[in-house]
Design an enzyme around this catalytic site. Structure first.
Site, PDB file in Angstrom:
ATOM      1  N   ASP A  72       0.816  -1.216   0.000  1.00 42.33           N
ATOM      2  CA  ASP A  72       0.000   0.000   0.000  1.00 42.33           C
ATOM      3  C   ASP A  72       0.850   1.267   0.000  1.00 42.33           C
ATOM      4  O   ASP A  72       0.701   2.141  -0.860  1.00 42.33           O
ATOM      5  CB  ASP A  72      -0.936   0.019   1.221  1.00 42.33           C
ATOM      6  CG  ASP A  72      -1.961  -1.099   1.188  1.00 42.33           C
ATOM      7  OD1 ASP A  72      -2.474  -1.393   0.105  1.00 42.33           O
ATOM      8  OD2 ASP A  72      -2.234  -1.675   2.249  1.00 42.33           O
TER       9      ASP A  72
ATOM     10  N   ARG B  49      -0.609   0.744  16.523  1.00 42.08           N
ATOM     11  CA  ARG B  49      -1.031   1.891  15.715  1.00 42.08           C
ATOM     12  C   ARG B  49      -1.050   3.210  16.492  1.00 42.08           C
ATOM     13  O   ARG B  49      -0.580   4.229  15.975  1.00 42.08           O
ATOM     14  CB  ARG B  49      -2.400   1.619  15.076  1.00 42.08           C
ATOM     15  CG  ARG B  49      -2.390   0.482  14.068  1.00 42.08           C
ATOM     16  CD  ARG B  49      -1.359   0.721  12.984  1.00 42.08           C
ATOM     17  NE  ARG B  49      -1.366  -0.312  11.975  1.00 42.08           N
ATOM     18  CZ  ARG B  49      -0.342  -1.119  11.700  1.00 42.08           C
ATOM     19  NH1 ARG B  49       0.767  -1.015  12.410  1.00 42.08           N
ATOM     20  NH2 ARG B  49      -0.420  -2.016  10.751  1.00 42.08           N
TER      21      ARG B  49
ATOM     22  N   ASP C  81      -7.439  -0.145  11.047  1.00 40.08           N
ATOM     23  CA  ASP C  81      -6.266   0.704  11.246  1.00 40.08           C
ATOM     24  C   ASP C  81      -6.499   2.154  10.867  1.00 40.08           C
ATOM     25  O   ASP C  81      -5.888   3.055  11.439  1.00 40.08           O
ATOM     26  CB  ASP C  81      -5.073   0.153  10.453  1.00 40.08           C
ATOM     27  CG  ASP C  81      -4.399  -1.013  11.168  1.00 40.08           C
ATOM     28  OD1 ASP C  81      -4.691  -1.220  12.356  1.00 40.08           O
ATOM     29  OD2 ASP C  81      -3.592  -1.711  10.537  1.00 40.08           O
TER      30      ASP C  81
ATOM     31  N   SER D  41      -2.042 -10.368   3.292  1.00 37.60           N
ATOM     32  CA  SER D  41      -1.936  -9.080   3.977  1.00 37.60           C
ATOM     33  C   SER D  41      -1.377  -9.367   5.362  1.00 37.60           C
ATOM     34  O   SER D  41      -1.987 -10.097   6.150  1.00 37.60           O
ATOM     35  CB  SER D  41      -3.308  -8.414   4.083  1.00 37.60           C
ATOM     36  OG  SER D  41      -3.227  -7.211   4.814  1.00 37.60           O
TER      37      SER D  41
END
Length: 407
Positions: free
Chosen positions: A18, A98, A127, A179
């Protein structure tokens, strides 16, 4: 947000699929803006190799690689572990990383006087919420750009096509395109064959597991370990004093080798959908188990039961990106109070994915062998008669009244 005003952005950069394609995409779609890449090192190890060079080659003006490992362990992992917080069996490895990264990213955005903060999270995931709530807490006036909500790309295959067309180097291909999220606490796997809940994870396939082995491939001989805690915090492993971070790293090795910490769940995402994930958390699973065993010895019944209830709320707050909230801080204060006497030593036996209690000791133990013994003791068994009469009085009165009203 007026695109014409976006001259410089700070990008949450991992070097994964990404964020790798986001750099050229930003320059194409935001007036060739300056892109400052920021990678937060939370223990993803080899994923950081060559990251700065890759970011510059794909169009970033600079790349920060911030060592957040100690901060992540001491201020996010350990408080969550002390709370005993899980989310539907999940050890929250991505969830509490995160806010740690997001806070650091916001600080860099302010330092760089950025016009926007960019992240590569999809509109389907959790996220995006975790990052953006951290940005709102520490850089509330800086706009946020989320390319997945803007671009025409619809799938990971299309992302790979975009990368190939723009000469962006990738470490993955279409066949191994799980992923993943990796840090010193865990590794997650999503996508590909795991999207069919009828498929068994390929634990024995070479290369699928990265932090350990399948229980089937674990040694036939058990491994004994000892952990020492001081006020709920791990302070020693097998008799050697070390930091919580280094204890986790040691536990990852021994836990991984014994097939510990594999979780395969269909979880309820914050955005409403169910998603299947396979998680590797070898050291974390051992730490949670040992801490729980010690708490059984040191916490009184009422505190322990209330703490178990609040652990669900704590886990939901972490999962839902609400780390930087008054409620989470208040719960952490409660947890810290409960941990004042959670000190001692725990021995576990690790064997083919299992964690077996092998001994626990504490100067603050509330367990009394003299009282609990099946042998002779000073405990007056007649005391229970009066207790039961009082405890059962409401039940007895209700039964008498019901019987009377039947007539």
């Amino acid at each position: 947000m007026n695109k014409e005003n976006i001259k410089k952005v700070v990008l949450a950069y991992s070097g994964g699929l990404d964020t790798s394609i986001i750099i050229p995409w930003l320059k194409e779609n935001y007036n060739n803006c300056e892109v400052v890449a920021v990678a937060g090192n939370v223990g993803q190890a080899d994923e950081l190799e060559g990251l700065e060079e890759k970011a510059i080659k794909t169009g970033a003006s600079k790349c920060y690689v911030l060592d957040l490992t100690e901060d992540y362990v001491d201020n996010y992992i350990i408080p969550t572990m002390k709370a005993g917080a899980l989310y539907e069996e999940y050890y929250l490895g991505t969830s509490h990383a995160r806010p740690c990264i997001g806070k650091a990213l916001a600080e860099i955005a302010i330092k760089e006087n950025a016009d926007a903060i960019v992240h590569g999270c999809t509109g389907k995931g959790n996220d995006q919420v975790r990052f953006e709530l951290a940005f709102k807490r520490f850089a509330p006036n800086i706009p946020i750009i989320a390319p997945w909500r803007e671009w025409e790309i619809k799938s990971r295959d299309e992302e790979i096509e975009y990368a190939e067309a723009h000469n962006v180097p990738l470490k993955i291909n279409r066949e191994t395109n799980y992923s993943k999220d990796k840090n010193l606490w865990h590794l997650s796997h999503e996508g590909l064959d795991l999207e069919d809940t009828g498929n068994e994870p390929q634990y024995e396939k070479k290369g699928f597991l990265e932090m350990g082995v399948s229980p089937i491939d674990a040694p036939d001989k058990p491994t004994y370990i000892e952990l020492e805690f001081d006020k709920g915090v791990p302070v020693a492993f097998n008799g050697e004093k070390m930091s919580a971070k280094n204890i986790i790293l040691e536990l990852n090795k021994v836990g991984g080798a014994n097939g510990i910490g594999l979780v395969d769940i269909v979880e309820n995402r914050l955005v409403g959908m169910k998603c299947r994930g396979v998680y590797e958390t070898p050291g974390g699973a051992i730490l949670y188990k040992a801490h729980s065993v010690l708490e059984q010895l040191c916490l009184d019944k009422f505190t322990m039961h209330e703490k178990q209830k609040l652990a669900i709320t704590f886990g939901e707050l972490v999962y839902n990106g609400q780390w930087f909230t008054p409620l989470r801080e208040a719960l952490s204060a409660f947890v810290d109070k409960t941990q004042e006497r959670v000190s001692g030593k725990v021995r576990l036996k690790l064997y083919k994915g299992n964690m077996i209690n092998a001994g626990v000791w504490s100067d603050y133990s509330l367990y009394s062998e003299e009282i609990a013994t099946f042998g002779e003791s000073d405990y007056n068994q007649k005391d229970s008669e009066g207790f039961i009469n009082l405890w059962g009085l409401p039940t007895k009165v209700q039964a008498i009244v019901d019987e009377k009203n039947k007539k």
